[in-house]
Design a protein around this motif. Structure first.
Motif, short mmCIF file in Angstrom:
data_model
loop_
_atom_site.label_atom_id
_atom_site.label_comp_id
_atom_site.label_asym_id
_atom_site.label_seq_id
_atom_site.Cartn_x
_atom_site.Cartn_y
_atom_site.Cartn_z
N GLY A 294 18.40 -25.51 12.72
CA GLY A 294 17.89 -25.24 14.07
C GLY A 294 16.39 -25.00 14.06
O GLY A 294 15.87 -24.40 13.12
N PRO A 295 15.69 -25.48 15.10
CA PRO A 295 14.23 -25.28 15.15
C PRO A 295 13.86 -23.83 15.43
O PRO A 295 14.36 -23.23 16.38
N VAL A 296 12.99 -23.27 14.60
CA VAL A 296 12.52 -21.89 14.76
C VAL A 296 11.00 -21.89 14.63
O VAL A 296 10.47 -22.43 13.66
N VAL A 297 10.33 -21.31 15.63
CA VAL A 297 8.87 -21.23 15.57
C VAL A 297 8.44 -19.78 15.73
O VAL A 297 8.88 -19.09 16.66
N GLY A 298 7.61 -19.29 14.83
CA GLY A 298 7.05 -17.95 14.94
C GLY A 298 5.57 -18.05 15.27
O GLY A 298 4.82 -18.72 14.56
N ILE A 299 5.19 -17.39 16.35
CA ILE A 299 3.80 -17.44 16.79
C ILE A 299 3.14 -16.09 16.55
O ILE A 299 3.65 -15.07 17.00
N CYS A 300 2.01 -16.09 15.82
CA CYS A 300 1.22 -14.86 15.61
C CYS A 300 2.08 -13.79 14.93
O CYS A 300 2.48 -13.96 13.79
N ASN A 301 2.39 -12.69 15.60
CA ASN A 301 3.25 -11.67 14.99
C ASN A 301 4.60 -12.29 14.59
O ASN A 301 5.22 -11.87 13.61
N GLY A 302 5.03 -13.31 15.32
CA GLY A 302 6.26 -14.01 14.97
C GLY A 302 6.16 -14.70 13.62
O GLY A 302 7.14 -14.78 12.87
N PHE A 303 4.98 -15.21 13.30
CA PHE A 303 4.70 -15.81 11.99
C PHE A 303 4.82 -14.73 10.91
O PHE A 303 5.47 -14.90 9.87
N GLN A 304 4.23 -13.56 11.19
CA GLN A 304 4.32 -12.44 10.24
C GLN A 304 5.78 -12.04 10.03
O GLN A 304 6.20 -11.77 8.90
N VAL A 305 6.56 -12.02 11.12
CA VAL A 305 7.99 -11.67 11.01
C VAL A 305 8.71 -12.68 10.12
O VAL A 305 9.50 -12.30 9.26
N LEU A 306 8.42 -13.97 10.29
CA LEU A 306 9.11 -15.00 9.50
C LEU A 306 8.75 -14.92 8.01
O LEU A 306 9.60 -15.17 7.16
N THR A 307 7.50 -14.56 7.70
CA THR A 307 7.15 -14.42 6.28
C THR A 307 7.85 -13.19 5.68
O THR A 307 8.38 -13.24 4.58
N GLU A 308 7.86 -12.09 6.44
CA GLU A 308 8.51 -10.86 5.94
C GLU A 308 10.02 -11.07 5.80
O GLU A 308 10.66 -10.44 4.96
N ALA A 309 10.59 -11.93 6.65
CA ALA A 309 12.03 -12.18 6.59
C ALA A 309 12.37 -13.18 5.49
O ALA A 309 13.54 -13.48 5.27
N GLY A 310 11.35 -13.73 4.84
CA GLY A 310 11.59 -14.67 3.75
C GLY A 310 11.92 -16.08 4.23
O GLY A 310 12.33 -16.93 3.44
N LEU A 311 11.70 -16.36 5.52
CA LEU A 311 11.97 -17.71 6.03
C LEU A 311 10.78 -18.63 5.77
O LEU A 311 10.92 -19.86 5.81
N LEU A 312 9.61 -18.04 5.55
CA LEU A 312 8.42 -18.81 5.19
C LEU A 312 7.71 -18.09 4.04
O LEU A 312 7.76 -16.84 3.98
N PRO A 313 7.05 -18.82 3.15
CA PRO A 313 6.38 -18.17 2.01
C PRO A 313 5.02 -17.56 2.39
O PRO A 313 4.48 -17.86 3.46
N GLY A 314 4.50 -16.73 1.51
CA GLY A 314 3.15 -16.18 1.70
C GLY A 314 3.14 -14.96 2.59
O GLY A 314 4.18 -14.38 2.90
N ALA A 315 1.94 -14.55 2.99
CA ALA A 315 1.76 -13.36 3.82
C ALA A 315 0.49 -13.51 4.63
O ALA A 315 -0.37 -14.34 4.32
N LEU A 316 0.36 -12.67 5.67
CA LEU A 316 -0.84 -12.65 6.48
C LEU A 316 -1.60 -11.37 6.20
O LEU A 316 -1.07 -10.28 6.42
N GLN A 317 -2.81 -11.48 5.67
CA GLN A 317 -3.62 -10.29 5.43
C GLN A 317 -4.68 -10.17 6.52
O GLN A 317 -4.82 -11.02 7.38
N LYS A 318 -5.42 -9.07 6.46
CA LYS A 318 -6.42 -8.82 7.50
C LYS A 318 -7.51 -9.89 7.45
O LYS A 318 -7.83 -10.42 6.39
N ASN A 319 -8.06 -10.18 8.63
CA ASN A 319 -9.09 -11.21 8.73
C ASN A 319 -10.25 -10.93 7.78
O ASN A 319 -10.70 -9.78 7.67
N ALA A 320 -10.76 -12.00 7.16
CA ALA A 320 -11.85 -11.84 6.20
C ALA A 320 -13.10 -11.29 6.88
O ALA A 320 -13.88 -10.58 6.27
N GLY A 321 -13.31 -11.62 8.14
CA GLY A 321 -14.51 -11.17 8.85
C GLY A 321 -14.41 -9.73 9.31
O GLY A 321 -15.34 -9.22 9.95
N LEU A 322 -13.31 -9.05 8.99
CA LEU A 322 -13.09 -7.64 9.32
C LEU A 322 -13.04 -7.37 10.82
O LEU A 322 -13.16 -6.24 11.25
#
Lengths: 88, 226
Positions: B81-109
């Motif tokens: 089934g199609p699943v799309v995570g947008i912004c915080n939804g992307f973070q949720v999908l990585t934490e849930a193990g559905l997508l690899p990697g992680a989102l860290q704080k912006n480099a520009g602070l």
């Protein structure tokens, strides 16, 4: 036995730490010169019942890996202390 | 029958109504799915919207994966089934193990809230099926923790398996390899930091998000008839 646990969650080297960088940049304006290497993490404390320190450590390491940290960007430093038995 | 898109609602989600509006604007049906319910109610696609699920306690997305609905979403995703995570939804999908990697704080602070130009890297994901490779899209970003990171091995497999979906033309947040969005190997789970639901009408400054959400609706429609 009850063990007191302290988990320090740190960002892995190379992971952006804007809070630390901002604090470090602010310090000289208050006259604190020569402060470097500021980093901001989290401190989590709890207690665990267990029979010995090794098994408690294994459990806490697992808990850190699966929940308290995101191993892609964070690491945990775990300190375990056995609480003194209450004497009657 | 028109396509039904389920939009998750966690305590702290705040972009779910924008997604509902955008989906309906594109002629499909949308319904909100409460995080405490253990079902996706037979929808054809799932969107995990932006916001601050569970207040971003501990880490963005860290608590959301324990919500009952995530088990249903994981099962839905495993079934293709199609699943799309947008912004915080992307973070949720990585934490849930559905997508690899992680989102860290912006480099520009800095918290970023601005239009970003994206380049479509692959069309094999459910979010880009109707786009063309190399197509440039103006879609807003709105985040503090949008700096995608992963280890070298994961990055190599993302490249080798054609899992990089969108790249920033002018990287605003320091993401590795200019990554704005990725998908799983099968292409049915996509996460991206930019907000296509905020770019579906010229009145909003850009209608470039239409091809992305339109692709999702096409993919959802295909899975309905399949």
């Amino acid at each position: 036995m009850t063990f007191s646990i302290h988990v320090e969650v740190r960002l892995r080297p190379g992971i952006a730490d804007p809070q630390g960088a901002t604090i470090e940049r602010a310090l000289p304006t208050l006259g604190f010169d020569g402060v470097s290497g500021v980093s901001v993490g989290k401190s989590i404390r709890f207690e665990v019942e267990g029979t010995d320190e090794a098994s408690v450590r294994a459990q806490v390491d697992d808990l850190c890996d699966r929940f308290l940290t995101n191993p892609v960007i964070e690491e945990a430093v775990v300190t375990i202390e056995q609480l003194e038995q209450a004497t009657s | 029958m028109s396509v039904r898109v389920g939009v998750l609602v966690f305590p702290g989600s705040n972009c779910e109504q924008d997604v509902v509006w955008a989906v309906e604007h594109l002629g499909a049906q949308a319904e909100l799915l409460w995080h405490g319910d253990g079902s996706v109610s037979g929808v054809d696609a799932v969107v995990v919207p932006g916001g601050f699920a569970h207040g971003d306690y501990l880490r963005p997305g860290a608590i959301a994966r324990f919500s009952p609905v995530m088990e249903a979403v994981t099962e839905f995703a495993r079934g293709g089934g199609p699943v799309v995570g947008i912004c915080n939804g992307f973070q949720v999908l990585t934490e849930a193990g559905l997508l690899p990697g992680a989102l860290q704080k912006n480099a520009g602070l800095k918290f970023l809230c601005a239009p970003a130009v994206l380049e479509v890297v692959t069309t094999r994901s459910v979010l880009t099926g109707d786009a063309t490779v190399g197509q440039r899209l103006s879609v807003p970003v709105n985040h503090f923790e949008g700096n995608y990171t992963c280890d070298d091995r994961t990055l190599a497999s993302l490249r080798d398996d054609d899992c990089i979906v969108l790249r920033y033309v002018d990287n605003p947040n320091g993401s590795v390899d200019d990554i704005a969005g990725i998908c799983n190997r099968e292409g049915n789970v996509v996460g991206l930091m930019p907000h296509p639901e905020r770019a579906v009408d010229e009145l909003l400054g850009s209608a470039d998000g239409r091809v992305l959400l339109g692709s999702l609706l096409s993919a959802a429609g295909t899975s309905v008839t399949a």
